[in-house]
Design a protein around this motif. Sequence first.
Motif, mmCIF file in Angstrom:
data_model
loop_
_atom_site.group_PDB
_atom_site.id
_atom_site.type_symbol
_atom_site.label_atom_id
_atom_site.label_comp_id
_atom_site.label_asym_id
_atom_site.label_seq_id
_atom_site.Cartn_x
_atom_site.Cartn_y
_atom_site.Cartn_z
ATOM 1 N N PRO A 43 40.352 45.203 44.016
ATOM 2 C CA PRO A 43 41.031 45.772 45.543
ATOM 3 C C PRO A 43 41.458 44.678 46.048
ATOM 4 O O PRO A 43 41.085 43.331 46.086
ATOM 5 N N ARG A 44 42.789 44.814 46.668
ATOM 6 C CA ARG A 44 43.499 43.867 47.369
ATOM 7 C C ARG A 44 42.761 43.524 48.740
ATOM 8 O O ARG A 44 42.307 44.464 49.353
ATOM 9 N N LYS A 45 42.818 42.208 48.996
ATOM 10 C CA LYS A 45 42.319 41.952 50.414
ATOM 11 C C LYS A 45 43.454 41.481 51.254
ATOM 12 O O LYS A 45 44.321 41.045 50.907
ATOM 13 N N PRO A 46 43.089 41.472 52.621
ATOM 14 C CA PRO A 46 44.178 41.448 53.724
ATOM 15 C C PRO A 46 44.434 39.808 53.710
ATOM 16 O O PRO A 46 43.510 38.882 53.225
ATOM 17 N N ALA A 63 40.922 55.466 41.684
ATOM 18 C CA ALA A 63 40.900 55.919 43.238
ATOM 19 C C ALA A 63 39.966 55.374 43.822
ATOM 20 O O ALA A 63 40.415 54.728 45.217
ATOM 21 N N LEU A 64 38.760 54.981 43.621
ATOM 22 C CA LEU A 64 37.880 54.392 44.324
ATOM 23 C C LEU A 64 38.181 52.874 44.530
ATOM 24 O O LEU A 64 38.004 52.099 45.658
ATOM 25 N N ALA A 65 38.606 52.257 43.294
ATOM 26 C CA ALA A 65 39.243 50.875 43.514
ATOM 27 C C ALA A 65 40.355 50.584 44.601
ATOM 28 O O ALA A 65 40.363 49.877 45.240
ATOM 29 N N GLU A 66 41.385 51.868 44.530
ATOM 30 C CA GLU A 66 42.213 51.487 45.492
ATOM 31 C C GLU A 66 41.791 51.734 46.806
ATOM 32 O O GLU A 66 42.467 51.274 47.670
ATOM 33 N N ALA A 67 40.906 52.507 46.979
ATOM 34 C CA ALA A 67 40.253 52.588 48.495
ATOM 35 C C ALA A 67 39.466 51.501 48.770
ATOM 36 O O ALA A 67 38.814 51.364 49.939
ATOM 37 N N ASP A 123 48.078 51.804 42.160
ATOM 38 C CA ASP A 123 48.791 51.812 43.187
ATOM 39 C C ASP A 123 48.692 50.172 43.327
ATOM 40 O O ASP A 123 47.890 49.485 43.908
ATOM 41 N N ARG A 124 49.888 49.211 42.815
ATOM 42 C CA ARG A 124 49.641 47.837 43.015
ATOM 43 C C ARG A 124 49.716 47.267 44.403
ATOM 44 O O ARG A 124 49.747 46.004 44.536
ATOM 45 N N GLN A 125 50.046 48.152 45.491
ATOM 46 C CA GLN A 125 49.746 47.466 46.973
ATOM 47 C C GLN A 125 48.345 47.641 47.187
ATOM 48 O O GLN A 125 47.931 46.903 48.256
ATOM 49 N N ARG A 126 47.571 48.344 46.548
ATOM 50 C CA ARG A 126 46.118 48.378 46.996
ATOM 51 C C ARG A 126 45.436 47.531 45.827
ATOM 52 O O ARG A 126 44.079 47.326 46.355
ATOM 53 N N VAL A 127 45.605 47.545 44.770
ATOM 54 C CA VAL A 127 44.837 46.722 43.656
ATOM 55 C C VAL A 127 45.704 45.683 43.009
ATOM 56 O O VAL A 127 46.808 45.834 42.899
ATOM 57 N N VAL A 128 45.025 44.746 42.451
ATOM 58 C CA VAL A 128 45.670 43.736 41.569
ATOM 59 C C VAL A 128 45.080 44.151 40.131
ATOM 60 O O VAL A 128 43.917 44.507 39.889
ATOM 61 N N VAL A 129 45.996 44.152 39.162
ATOM 62 C CA VAL A 129 45.655 44.786 37.759
ATOM 63 C C VAL A 129 45.661 43.312 36.872
ATOM 64 O O VAL A 129 46.718 42.584 36.703
ATOM 65 N N ARG A 130 44.630 43.280 36.207
ATOM 66 C CA ARG A 130 44.519 42.132 35.202
ATOM 67 C C ARG A 130 43.728 42.409 34.061
ATOM 68 O O ARG A 130 42.931 43.395 34.166
#
Length: 309
Positions: A170-173, A235-239, A255-262
Amino acid sequence: MRLRHIEVFHAVMRAGTVSGAAHLLHISQPAVTKVLQHAEAQLGLLLFERVRGKFYPTPEALRLFTEVDKLHADLVAIRRLAVSLKNGEAQTVKLSVTPALGAAVVPAAMTRWSLAQPDGRCELSTQHTRELVNALLLGEAELGLALHDPKHPGIRAEPLASGRMMVLLPRKPARAGRRAGEAAGLPLAITELPSELIGLAGDDPLGLRLSQECEAQGVQLQFRITVQTYQLARALAEAGLGAAVVDPFTAASADRQRVVVRPLDPEMPVPLYLLTPSAMPLSQGARRLVRFLGEAAEACLAQADTVPA
């Protein structure tokens, strides 16, 4: 009567003349006359009275025509079916896939298949691998897509493509989010997996492989949330409810705006398998669909590896 006798007899009955029958059959008039004479000789009876160049059917011919007309209709249907089989249009292709692949790979493949085969028909279903194998064995499906080989004696498993396990973080602010973004696409060591991890069901093949690798690395996994499908984990990771380790096809649609994919390190290959009944050859329509599925899978894997700017 031979098949050629039947065709010529039927054409003469329809046309009423030798020339008309020759036109229907795309052959010469002498050829029609010769076949008709041979049919009469074989049968031992006269089929037509010849009067001033016209052919008038005898009572025996009229009775015979009733059955011949039925057979001719069947022959026409057989020819149409043969053409349809050649073009791959006659059968309904039955494809069963696991939920993750149904969402990630199938739509693109079906788009191309529908354009290449506008008269083709396809029945799609989503099932977990155990149910998918049963559907193939019972003849309820012709093709299956899954992320592991069930190793069943009645099922042929063929790798179509291969990716690797991916981590959704999950992306953090603000600043922390930028740091996560900079790491996108770089491998994440299994020892660096965050504590808030969304778990996969205990009998899930990828979940089992992850648990075994973590145990080998001395990593203790604890899950507050456990899910049955990779899409729900995504979906839970994106949330923002935790990180998730998923297959590359699910990661491609994240959704790359909500999660980082590695990618996960060490690399854990995830093959995509085409499953078919061992004793059943594929129809032409099914073979075309397999080609499009393989190409769609490769495109999906390329998208999973793409790091957004």
